[in-house]
Design a protein around this motif. Structure first.
Motif, PDB file in Angstrom:
ATOM      1  N   ALA A  72       0.787  -1.329  -0.034  1.00  0.00           N
ATOM      2  CA  ALA A  72       0.161  -0.108   0.018  1.00  0.00           C
ATOM      3  C   ALA A  72       0.714   1.263  -0.073  1.00  0.00           C
ATOM      4  O   ALA A  72       0.626   2.247  -0.724  1.00  0.00           O
ATOM      5  N   THR A  73       2.076   1.160   0.418  1.00  0.00           N
ATOM      6  CA  THR A  73       2.988   2.298   0.493  1.00  0.00           C
ATOM      7  C   THR A  73       3.710   2.235  -0.862  1.00  0.00           C
ATOM      8  O   THR A  73       4.587   3.308  -0.884  1.00  0.00           O
ATOM      9  N   ILE A 207      -0.542   5.585   5.348  1.00  0.00           N
ATOM     10  CA  ILE A 207      -0.066   4.571   4.412  1.00  0.00           C
ATOM     11  C   ILE A 207      -0.498   4.582   2.939  1.00  0.00           C
ATOM     12  O   ILE A 207       0.148   4.685   2.129  1.00  0.00           O
ATOM     13  N   ILE A 208      -1.922   4.954   2.993  1.00  0.00           N
ATOM     14  CA  ILE A 208      -2.443   5.104   1.542  1.00  0.00           C
ATOM     15  C   ILE A 208      -2.090   6.117   0.854  1.00  0.00           C
ATOM     16  O   ILE A 208      -1.774   6.147  -0.267  1.00  0.00           O
ATOM     17  N   ALA A 209      -1.872   7.341   1.644  1.00  0.00           N
ATOM     18  CA  ALA A 209      -1.493   8.540   1.130  1.00  0.00           C
ATOM     19  C   ALA A 209       0.067   8.654   0.482  1.00  0.00           C
ATOM     20  O   ALA A 209       0.221   8.842  -0.615  1.00  0.00           O
ATOM     21  N   ILE A 210       0.976   7.898   1.337  1.00  0.00           N
ATOM     22  CA  ILE A 210       2.333   7.575   0.730  1.00  0.00           C
ATOM     23  C   ILE A 210       2.327   6.669  -0.584  1.00  0.00           C
ATOM     24  O   ILE A 210       3.063   7.065  -1.548  1.00  0.00           O
ATOM     25  N   GLY A 211       1.504   5.681  -0.580  1.00  0.00           N
ATOM     26  CA  GLY A 211       1.378   5.041  -1.914  1.00  0.00           C
ATOM     27  C   GLY A 211       0.776   5.645  -2.886  1.00  0.00           C
ATOM     28  O   GLY A 211       1.350   5.452  -4.174  1.00  0.00           O
ATOM     29  N   GLY A 212      -0.183   6.572  -2.750  1.00  0.00           N
ATOM     30  CA  GLY A 212      -0.722   7.258  -3.623  1.00  0.00           C
ATOM     31  C   GLY A 212       0.035   8.540  -4.232  1.00  0.00           C
ATOM     32  O   GLY A 212       0.384   8.392  -5.798  1.00  0.00           O
ATOM     33  N   VAL A 231       5.606   0.207   8.878  1.00  0.00           N
ATOM     34  CA  VAL A 231       5.141  -0.791   7.983  1.00  0.00           C
ATOM     35  C   VAL A 231       6.147  -1.822   7.916  1.00  0.00           C
ATOM     36  O   VAL A 231       5.369  -3.036   8.000  1.00  0.00           O
ATOM     37  N   TYR A 232       7.307  -1.799   7.718  1.00  0.00           N
ATOM     38  CA  TYR A 232       8.007  -2.951   7.524  1.00  0.00           C
ATOM     39  C   TYR A 232       8.298  -3.716   8.576  1.00  0.00           C
ATOM     40  O   TYR A 232       8.445  -4.783   8.695  1.00  0.00           O
ATOM     41  N   GLY A 280      -0.965   2.933  -2.949  1.00  0.00           N
ATOM     42  CA  GLY A 280      -2.422   3.967  -2.820  1.00  0.00           C
ATOM     43  C   GLY A 280      -3.825   3.440  -2.778  1.00  0.00           C
ATOM     44  O   GLY A 280      -4.463   4.367  -2.491  1.00  0.00           O
ATOM     45  N   LYS A 281      -3.545   2.264  -2.696  1.00  0.00           N
ATOM     46  CA  LYS A 281      -5.061   1.630  -2.595  1.00  0.00           C
ATOM     47  C   LYS A 281      -4.783   0.035  -1.923  1.00  0.00           C
ATOM     48  O   LYS A 281      -3.961  -0.749  -2.361  1.00  0.00           O
ATOM     49  N   ALA A 282      -5.673  -0.143  -0.748  1.00  0.00           N
ATOM     50  CA  ALA A 282      -5.481  -1.476  -0.191  1.00  0.00           C
ATOM     51  C   ALA A 282      -6.590  -1.895   0.586  1.00  0.00           C
ATOM     52  O   ALA A 282      -7.488  -1.258   0.823  1.00  0.00           O
TER      53      ALA A 282
END
Length: 333
Positions: A72-73, A207-212, A231-232, A280-282
């Motif tokens: 997701a990131t 998390i979603i914002a970083i992946g987006g 996250v890791y 960005g999406k999970a």
């Protein structure tokens, strides 16, 4: 006045078959598989069959939950199988007294679980540190422990198989509560906790914002490096727990085999479940459904006389199809 009303046009524009498939395709596939087996597979509608499928998918789901957060990131974690091996190698060394004798078996088991999971989490933190501090690509950073981690586990055990019969420890893999396997309960608790966190907390939204868009997230004040570290670390903790469940089921720990190929199974569950591999999406629940769908495909084929090698090919085809649907859904968005 002729023509389509704005409301009708909006409604029509909103329906996209690829988007629908990306959202619900895996669930529909799972339901169709269940229906097929109910009709054509003998003894499918039994508690024993349900337990077999659930227990075989539990460790994949536990690892895949951590993998979902990582992906997701916009990252990836290739080290989860090796971290399972490290955790699985360390735990017997503690509760069997090979490192330091602990007189009470319950304290020894508790120490083995906590220390082994914590060590796996620290290795996950190391992955996050390489990625956030040195800007190393996740696939490269986690490849380090993918290679070295299993070597560490083999060195810890001198490459020897560790066998044991410790019911107090094996309870997490073989025990039952009210007839439900303990590992299934652990899986569901982790899935529910992660799904809640992702949807209902600031950390989940970060998390979603970083992946987006990582740069935009950084400019908005999100501590990107800290989020990635956490996250890791979570991915490492999940892998550590999964390693303990595996050795508890097997009554033995083999550093050469524990977690072997798990990173691929976890990534497959995430992809089939609907989480974008680009970040960005999970969806944690989607990951659970994806893992169950892959497992049930394999079970269906084996139960109907199809060789396991063919089942692996079918699984690969399902992954390709899932990724293609995701791409089409994004293209039509």
């Amino acid at each position: 006045m002729t023509g389509t009303s704005p409301m009708t046009r909006t409604t029509a524009r909103r329906f996209d078959p690829f988007d629908f498939l990306a959202r619900y395709g895996t669930l529909i596939a799972l339901l169709l598989l269940i229906l097929f087996n109910l009709v054509f597979t003998r003894n499918f509608a039994t508690i024993q069959t349900l337990n077999v499928n659930l227990t075989q998918v539990c460790t994949i789901v536990i690892v895949a939950v951590g993998m979902t957060l990582v992906i997701a990131t916009g990252g990836i974690d290739l080290s989860v199988g090796s971290l399972m091996a490290i955790s699985g190698a360390l735990a017997p060394m503690i509760f069997l007294g090979k490192i330091m004798p602990i007189g009470n078996i319950y304290l020894a088991v508790a120490a083995a679980m906590l220390v082994s999971i914590a060590v796996a989490g620290l290795f996950g933190l190391f992955n996050g540190w390489l990625i956030s501090a040195f800007r190393i690509q996740p696939i490269v950073a986690t490849l380090v422990l993918f290679i070295a981690g299993r070597g560490i586990a083999q060195v810890m055990t001198n490459g020897n198989l560790q066998t044991f019969r410790v019911p107090q420890f094996q309870f997490i893999g073989l025990g039952r509560v009210l007839g439900i396997p303990v590992q299934v309960i652990l899986m569901l608790l982790i899935v529910l906790a992660a799904a809640w966190m992702l949807k209902r907390t600031v950390f989940g939204r970060q998390i979603i914002a970083i992946g987006g868009n990582e740069r935009a997230a950084e400019l908005s004040g999100i501590a990107v490096a800290r989020v990635k570290l956490l996250v890791y670390a979570i991915s490492g903790l999940c892998a550590g727990l999964a390693g303990l469940v595996v050795i508890a089921i097997n009554s033995s720990s083999d550093a050469n085999l524990v977690g072997l190929g798990m990173e691929l199974d976890a990534i497959a569950a995430v992809a089939v479940g609907g989480t974008l591999l680009s970040g960005g999406k999970a969806t944690i629940i989607g990951t659970l459904i994806g893992a169950m769908t892959i497992q049930l495909v394999r079970y269906t084929l084996l139960a109907n006389g199809v060789p396991d090698a063919a089942a692996l090919v079918v699984k690969a085809g399902i992954i390709i199809l899932a990724v293609w649907i995701q791409q089409q859904g994004r293209a039509h968005a």
